[in-house]
Write an enzyme that holds these catalytic residues in place. Structure first.
Site, PDB file in Angstrom:
ATOM      1  N   SER A 160       0.851  -1.194   0.000  1.00 12.39           N
ATOM      2  CA  SER A 160       0.000   0.000   0.000  1.00 12.39           C
ATOM      3  C   SER A 160       0.882   1.236   0.000  1.00 12.39           C
ATOM      4  O   SER A 160       1.547   1.548   0.987  1.00 12.39           O
ATOM      5  CB  SER A 160      -0.902   0.001   1.237  1.00 12.39           C
ATOM      6  N   HIS A 185      -1.219  -1.438  -4.305  1.00  8.93           N
ATOM      7  CA  HIS A 185      -2.470  -1.069  -3.649  1.00  8.93           C
ATOM      8  C   HIS A 185      -2.482   0.445  -3.462  1.00  8.93           C
ATOM      9  O   HIS A 185      -1.595   1.008  -2.814  1.00  8.93           O
ATOM     10  CB  HIS A 185      -2.584  -1.784  -2.299  1.00  8.93           C
ATOM     11  N   ASP A 236      -4.603   3.733  -2.284  1.00  8.39           N
ATOM     12  CA  ASP A 236      -5.732   4.175  -1.471  1.00  8.39           C
ATOM     13  C   ASP A 236      -6.201   5.559  -1.899  1.00  8.39           C
ATOM     14  O   ASP A 236      -5.482   6.546  -1.736  1.00  8.39           O
ATOM     15  CB  ASP A 236      -5.326   4.201   0.005  1.00  8.39           C
ATOM     16  N   MET A 240      -8.878   8.398  -1.167  1.00  5.15           N
ATOM     17  CA  MET A 240      -9.784   8.843  -0.094  1.00  5.15           C
ATOM     18  C   MET A 240     -10.290  10.248  -0.401  1.00  5.15           C
ATOM     19  O   MET A 240      -9.533  11.083  -0.899  1.00  5.15           O
ATOM     20  CB  MET A 240      -9.043   8.856   1.238  1.00  5.15           C
ATOM     21  N   HIS A 272      -8.094   1.178  -4.346  1.00  4.19           N
ATOM     22  CA  HIS A 272      -9.037   1.023  -3.235  1.00  4.19           C
ATOM     23  C   HIS A 272      -9.754   2.355  -3.016  1.00  4.19           C
ATOM     24  O   HIS A 272      -9.182   3.285  -2.460  1.00  4.19           O
ATOM     25  CB  HIS A 272      -8.240   0.576  -1.989  1.00  4.19           C
ATOM     26  N   MET A 311     -11.971   4.673  -1.224  1.00  5.00           N
ATOM     27  CA  MET A 311     -12.665   4.974   0.030  1.00  5.00           C
ATOM     28  C   MET A 311     -13.325   6.331  -0.168  1.00  5.00           C
ATOM     29  O   MET A 311     -12.889   7.356   0.374  1.00  5.00           O
ATOM     30  CB  MET A 311     -11.659   4.984   1.185  1.00  5.00           C
ATOM     31  N   MET A 342     -11.507  -5.397   5.453  1.00  2.42           N
ATOM     32  CA  MET A 342     -10.744  -4.388   6.202  1.00  2.42           C
ATOM     33  C   MET A 342     -10.467  -4.895   7.614  1.00  2.42           C
ATOM     34  O   MET A 342     -11.391  -5.293   8.323  1.00  2.42           O
ATOM     35  CB  MET A 342     -11.514  -3.070   6.280  1.00  2.42           C
ATOM     36  N   GLY A 355      -0.948   2.485   9.320  1.00  2.00           N
ATOM     37  CA  GLY A 355      -0.279   2.395  10.612  1.00  2.00           C
ATOM     38  C   GLY A 355      -1.167   2.100  11.812  1.00  2.00           C
ATOM     39  O   GLY A 355      -0.742   2.267  12.950  1.00  2.00           O
ATOM     40  N   ASP A 361      -6.730  -5.969   4.454  1.00  6.68           N
ATOM     41  CA  ASP A 361      -6.083  -4.654   4.431  1.00  6.68           C
ATOM     42  C   ASP A 361      -6.164  -3.995   5.806  1.00  6.68           C
ATOM     43  O   ASP A 361      -7.256  -3.727   6.297  1.00  6.68           O
ATOM     44  CB  ASP A 361      -6.805  -3.787   3.386  1.00  6.68           C
ATOM     45  N   GLY A 377      -3.090  -3.058   9.122  1.00  7.46           N
ATOM     46  CA  GLY A 377      -2.342  -3.544  10.279  1.00  7.46           C
ATOM     47  C   GLY A 377      -1.641  -4.878  10.097  1.00  7.46           C
ATOM     48  O   GLY A 377      -1.266  -5.522  11.081  1.00  7.46           O
TER      49      GLY A 377
END
Ligand code: DX5
Ligand code: ZN
Length: 213
Positions: free
Chosen positions: A6, A30, A32, A34, A63, A65, A134, A142, A170, A172
């Site tokens: 990611s 990956h 993200d 947002m 991805h 979001m 998720m 993080g 996805d 942690g």
């Protein structure tokens, strides 16, 4: 299992160089996206993602979001190897979003927040290529892995049965928990901090791969 680094945890000031570094061991990048509404964070959108293509060969796993995937999905330039994953909880109707992403000629993924019952995804399993489970509340890299994800993956794996649907996870993921999610049925493992927060990203990826065995 395969890794999807990611790039949210990479240095945004030199995204392409960061991506190139992890490319040898990446199944997908990956990415993200947002919008500051669906999640309380803003990242990058179509212009940056599209211009990142030059010089990279591995496919993109975008991805989304965002509240309105119908509006923004068509703005990404996609090939048949790439994937767009949207959230069940977005404001658009999931069957329409799946149709729209298919129309773009790429693979379709669907994701859900940790709080959404896993069974909410079951009506879409005949229509998607991937389910992204998720294991943190979406929005930031993080964060700590939510162990409930393991049982959700198991339930999903059982429901998928012999359908050709890949499970991704996805949030942690690190060398302590990767084995748990892989054993539960996850095949495409997204990892941000566990890769990009290390000086030697390839070594960090090898550590994850070894820990998954
Ligand atoms: C979180 C993003 C993740 C994030 C994962 O909302 O969807 O892809 O980058 O980062 P880590 O692996 O650090 O949890
Ligand atoms: Zn993500």
């Amino acid at each position: 299992m395969k890794l999807a680094p990611s790039i949210l945890s990479a240095d945004f000031g030199k995204l392409r160089a960061e991506a190139r570094e992890v490319e040898p061991l990446a199944e997908y990048f990956h990415i993200d996206v947002m919008d500051g509404h669906f999640v309380p964070n803003l990242t990058i959108g179509p212009p940056v993602v599209n211009s990142l293509r030059n010089g990279l060969n591995k496919p993109f796993d975008i991805h989304l979001m965002i509240d309105y995937p119908m509006q923004y999905a068509p703005r990404f330039s996609m090939t048949s190897a790439d994937m767009i994953t949207f959230h069940l909880e977005s404001k658009d109707e999931p069957f329409r979003v799946i149709e729209e992403i298919r129309r773009l000629g790429c693979r379709v993924g669907i994701s859900l927040r940790p709080i959404t019952p896993i069974a909410a995804i079951f009506p879409y399993l005949d229509l998607v290529d991937l389910v992204l489970v998720m294991s943190v509340e979406p929005g930031f890299g993080g964060q700590a892995f939510m162990p409930e994800a393991v049982e959700r993956i198991e339930k999903l794996k059982h429901e998928i049965g012999d359908r050709d649907v890949m499970i991704s996870v996805d949030g942690g993921i690190n060398d302590k928990n990767i084995r748990l999610v892989v054993d539960a049925g996850a095949e495409l493992i997204v990892a941000g901090s566990a890769i990009f927060k290390h000086a030697d990203r390839i070594a960090a990826m090898h550590t994850l791969i070894a820990a998954a065995q």
